[in-house]
Design an enzyme around this catalytic site. Structure first.
Site, PDB file in Angstrom:
ATOM      1  N   ASN A   1      -3.085   0.969   3.599  1.00  0.00           N
ATOM      2  CA  ASN A   1      -3.777   1.272   2.340  1.00  0.00           C
ATOM      3  C   ASN A   1      -2.730   1.700   1.297  1.00  0.00           C
ATOM      4  OD1 ASN A   1      -5.004   2.861   0.289  1.00  0.00           O
ATOM      5  ND2 ASN A   1      -6.867   2.940   1.495  1.00  0.00           N
TER       6      ASN A   1
ATOM      7  N   HIS B   1      -8.589   0.192  -2.712  1.00  0.00           N
ATOM      8  CA  HIS B   1      -9.911   0.661  -3.139  1.00  0.00           C
ATOM      9  C   HIS B   1      -9.980   0.560  -4.657  1.00  0.00           C
ATOM     10  CE1 HIS B   1     -13.015   4.220  -2.861  1.00  0.00           C
ATOM     11  NE2 HIS B   1     -13.475   3.215  -3.582  1.00  0.00           N
TER      12      HIS B   1
ATOM     13  N   ARG C   1     -11.796   1.635  -7.464  1.00  0.00           N
ATOM     14  CA  ARG C   1     -12.838   2.612  -7.794  1.00  0.00           C
ATOM     15  C   ARG C   1     -13.432   2.310  -9.154  1.00  0.00           C
ATOM     16  NH1 ARG C   1     -13.160   7.856  -5.618  1.00  0.00           N
ATOM     17  NH2 ARG C   1     -11.990   8.051  -3.711  1.00  0.00           N
TER      18      ARG C   1
ATOM     19  N   GLU D   1     -16.089   0.699  10.108  1.00  0.00           N
ATOM     20  CA  GLU D   1     -14.855   1.483  10.196  1.00  0.00           C
ATOM     21  C   GLU D   1     -15.275   2.917  10.439  1.00  0.00           C
ATOM     22  OE1 GLU D   1     -11.793   0.947   7.182  1.00  0.00           O
ATOM     23  OE2 GLU D   1     -11.105   2.997   7.501  1.00  0.00           O
TER      24      GLU D   1
END
Ligand code: PXP
Length: 240
Positions: A7, A43, A45, A151
């Site tokens: 990530n 991610h 957002r 997950e």
């Protein structure tokens, strides 16, 4: 053998601290791949606090391993996912005040809107995963909602203090993991995993780990490629 998804959000967090152009999370993704990452996770957002639209676009164009987009079910974000078509979308809860994703998505409470998003993403050929806490009812609901994967939130384990609390949370993960596979779901794990605590979960039957903060923190000192290489050995047992 488990796979390692890296990530790269925290690289963008450093960039956004100065609202400049460096460090570039897209470079981080390339370096992570050279270090042996099996996947790149980001991610996008709603508030674009770290990863932005430009990053998402360039990641789609340049990442050659599995690309996993973490996202809320907000309509604008779902439309971007449909256009981008990453290999996988992982649905996560999102609150503006949180430091990072805290806990799992409540797939029972939000089952109607979630079901619609899963359908839409499937129509684009995207695999869909849900970031959930290791709770039997949540796992079963993911199977009912036609998710491909889950997950499991490993934060409970990572934050557990003391031997008893740690083994309790490991047992909880193990149970949810078994139930996931039995229910026809592929089971991933992530959140709060570090070089120090990955050992016991690496021995379980997880298909993939998504790890961010610990790798990016180490990368400051040893470089991204080396930080990923070191985690890959611990998380997957693969030496490169
Ligand atoms: N998986 C999910 C779904 C996440 O939201 C996060 C945090 O962004 C991670 C994994 C990675 O967590 P960490 O940065 O603690 O390794």
């Amino acid at each position: 053998m488990a796979k390692l998804g890296v990530n790269i959000d925290h690289v963008a967090t450093v960039r956004q601290a100065r609202q400049t152009i460096e460090p570039d999370p897209v470079w981080a993704a390339a370096e992570a791949q050279l270090g042996g990452a099996d996947g790149i996770t980001f991610h996008l957002r709603e508030d674009r606090r770290h990863i932005n639209d430009r990053d998402a676009e360039l990641l789609k164009q340049t990442v050659t391993c599995k690309l996993n987009m973490e996202m809320s079910i907000a309509p604008g974000i779902v439309r971007i996912a449909e256009r981008l078509v990453p290999n996988q979308c992982t649905l996560v809860p999102e609150r503006r005040q949180e430091l990072t994703t805290e806990g799992g998505l409540n797939v029972i409470r939000f089952k109607r809107p979630i079901a619609a998003v899963v359908k839409r993403l499937h129509r684009k050929g995207i695999e869909v995963s849900a970031f959930i806490e290791p709770i039997a009812e949540q796992v079963k609901m993911c199977a009912d909602l036609d998710f491909d994967a889950i997950e499991l939130w490993t934060g409970g384990y990572a934050h557990a203090r003391g031997v008893r609390a740690r083994s309790r949370s490991l047992r909880q993960l193990e149970k949810a993991l078994d139930l996931g596979w039995e229910s026809g779901l592929v089971v991933h794990g992530g959140h709060g995993l570090t070089y120090d605590n990955i050992g016991p979960v690496a021995e379980m039957e997880f298909e993939e780990f998504n790890i961010g903060h610990s790798i990016v923190a180490r990368a400051i000192f040893v470089g991204m490629r080396e930080a990923v290489r070191q985690m890959k050995v611990l998380a997957t047992g693969v030496f490169q």
